[in-house]
Design an enzyme around this catalytic site. Sequence first.
Site, PDB file in Angstrom:
ATOM      1  N   GLU A 278       0.874  -1.180   0.000  1.00  0.00           N
ATOM      2  CA  GLU A 278       0.000   0.000   0.000  1.00  0.00           C
ATOM      3  C   GLU A 278       0.907   1.225   0.000  1.00  0.00           C
ATOM      4  O   GLU A 278       1.728   1.404   0.910  1.00  0.00           O
ATOM      5  CB  GLU A 278      -0.899   0.007   1.232  1.00  0.00           C
ATOM      6  CG  GLU A 278      -1.865   1.188   1.241  1.00  0.00           C
ATOM      7  CD  GLU A 278      -2.554   1.385   2.583  1.00  0.00           C
ATOM      8  OE1 GLU A 278      -3.694   1.866   2.585  1.00  0.00           O
ATOM      9  OE2 GLU A 278      -1.938   1.084   3.628  1.00  0.00           O
ATOM     10  N   HIS A 351     -11.275  -1.601   3.175  1.00  0.00           N
ATOM     11  CA  HIS A 351     -11.721  -1.217   4.509  1.00  0.00           C
ATOM     12  C   HIS A 351     -11.573   0.275   4.770  1.00  0.00           C
ATOM     13  O   HIS A 351     -12.113   0.781   5.759  1.00  0.00           O
ATOM     14  CB  HIS A 351     -10.928  -1.995   5.555  1.00  0.00           C
ATOM     15  CG  HIS A 351      -9.460  -1.697   5.511  1.00  0.00           C
ATOM     16  ND1 HIS A 351      -8.649  -2.129   4.481  1.00  0.00           N
ATOM     17  CD2 HIS A 351      -8.667  -0.996   6.351  1.00  0.00           C
ATOM     18  CE1 HIS A 351      -7.417  -1.691   4.697  1.00  0.00           C
ATOM     19  NE2 HIS A 351      -7.392  -1.011   5.815  1.00  0.00           N
ATOM     20  N   ASP A 352     -10.838   0.978   3.908  1.00  0.00           N
ATOM     21  CA  ASP A 352     -10.618   2.421   4.077  1.00  0.00           C
ATOM     22  C   ASP A 352     -11.439   3.273   3.117  1.00  0.00           C
ATOM     23  O   ASP A 352     -11.325   4.509   3.156  1.00  0.00           O
ATOM     24  CB  ASP A 352      -9.131   2.756   3.856  1.00  0.00           C
ATOM     25  CG  ASP A 352      -8.255   2.366   5.020  1.00  0.00           C
ATOM     26  OD1 ASP A 352      -8.770   2.261   6.146  1.00  0.00           O
ATOM     27  OD2 ASP A 352      -7.039   2.145   4.799  1.00  0.00           O
TER      28      ASP A 352
END
Length: 580
Positions: A278, A351-352
Amino acid sequence: MSSTNPLLDPATAPWWTGAVVYQIYPRSFQDSDGDGIGDLRGVLQRIDHLVELGVDVVWFSPMYRSPQDDNGYDISDYQDIDPLFGTLEDFDEVVAALHDRGIKVVMDLVVNHTSDEHPWFVESRSSKDSPKRDWYWWRPARRGMVAGEAGAEPTNWGSFFSGPTWAWDEATGEYYLHLFSRKQPDLNWENPEVREAVYAMMRWWLDRGVDGFRMDVINLISKRVGPDGGLADGIVSVGPYGDASPSTMNGPRLHEFLQEMHHAVFDGRRHGLLLVGETPGATIEDGRLLTDPARNELDMIFTFEHMGLDHGPAGRFDVVPLDLRELKSTMARWQTGLQSAGWNSLYWENHDQPRIVSRFGDDGEYRRESATMLATVLHLHRGTPYVYQGEELGMTNAHFTSFDDYRDIESLRYVAQARALGHVSDDQLLKGLAEGSRDNARTPVQWDASRQAGFTAGTPWIAVNANHRSINAEAERGEEASVFHHYRRLIALRHDEAVVRFGDFALLLAEDPDIYAFTRTLGDERLVVAANFRGHERTVDLGVDLAGARLVLGNYPDSGLSGGGALTLRPWEAVVARLA
């Protein structure tokens, strides 16, 4: 083949160039014991769902021991499972069950920071003379300022979770750096002991049977430090704090650290593993360097450029209308930019991020059509697609109406800071949260129409979306034209078609504000993809000859083609066709 990228050679490409990854956020996936929190034994109950969908890899968000300040991204023990989710033995059972069904397992690796309750940090803050003091970033107050008072922080940087990045430790009289929550102190990767401790932990998980890592904010591990060990203030553009990113993103030793990690952890067992980074703020050039297989760093990265296009100056809670032309331009630049070297991850959700059908689509009248259209566009690009739990069901944003409904630390700290500054009303804050909060993706997976959507027999840690009575896995499975079955077809298409995995990408109609269209070409094989991002019909000339074209996939039951270059697309329609 127009590219020399070894990842685009069908004869030698790694397995993951044809894979699809499914992300499980364990807290919200499936609860097995009625405590309202998803767990590992709940995952065991739902493996058939993953098999039917057809995914190749499961990526688990953190399940390590944690005080849960940031839902597990604050880790206090890297080599144990938090009791919320089960035990190491439960984890081993899940890995074995997934492996038995041909699905690989990727762990979330969070090593830019730990929890402040991790033994490493407890020792580090115990004394300035601690052997682990230099395992974290400690600095004295700004010269001429009173330590502990506002403005005395070593730099003016703002945290990703609002407020300053520095926390005052009265016991030792210094500040420690935390780019996220104050309970998430940043590890000092300049210290070789830190790096070796991380590598040893990674080897331990590989020995336990995991198949790789998704590395959280991995491009933050190298900070830009001055000759005297100093850190520079950032530019203040919005709010009271400076931008830390020039000093903390893509730092001068990033590639050195990743190559060292590769040698220390992966040499001799590289085959079959998946390494994903990421990388907020990464450029295309960064992407090429990070994922060029000749450099032995990462397999692919998560980029963020396309996820910021609907953000106003104040960030994720300042949502502005998406300009489709900007989205097409951004996606196309990454497609062509990694043509000669490297690989990218393809995603709309995680999830973000809020739910994509609520964000870029229509989560009302055209929920099915827009969810399947968005999926088609994403999965027909080159790269490795990621499906976030519930995305394959067309799950929508939570549409919460009260601050009490929210749990996410980023959202709650944003509200507290905004209220303190007095810049926006509560109504504006609620609107921003409803559109941008990470909690939109964290409501429980909607398995059926029962009271808690089949997620738990108890009270869920965050409310189940009220629309689960009509949007759920059970209902989706029973409808052949559903979002779920469309995802199944897209995943199968990637498995079956080399042109989808390796084909060259060429954008069409770059300036059209409504239509996203492109071609994929591999040798004599050529696909055209056309999608309508609007709730009204459009007839367009794609500039390609559709005579003799054959439909490969559409998101309307009666999708069809006509000769010539003109194509009529209904609201939120997507068409994939093979050109003659």
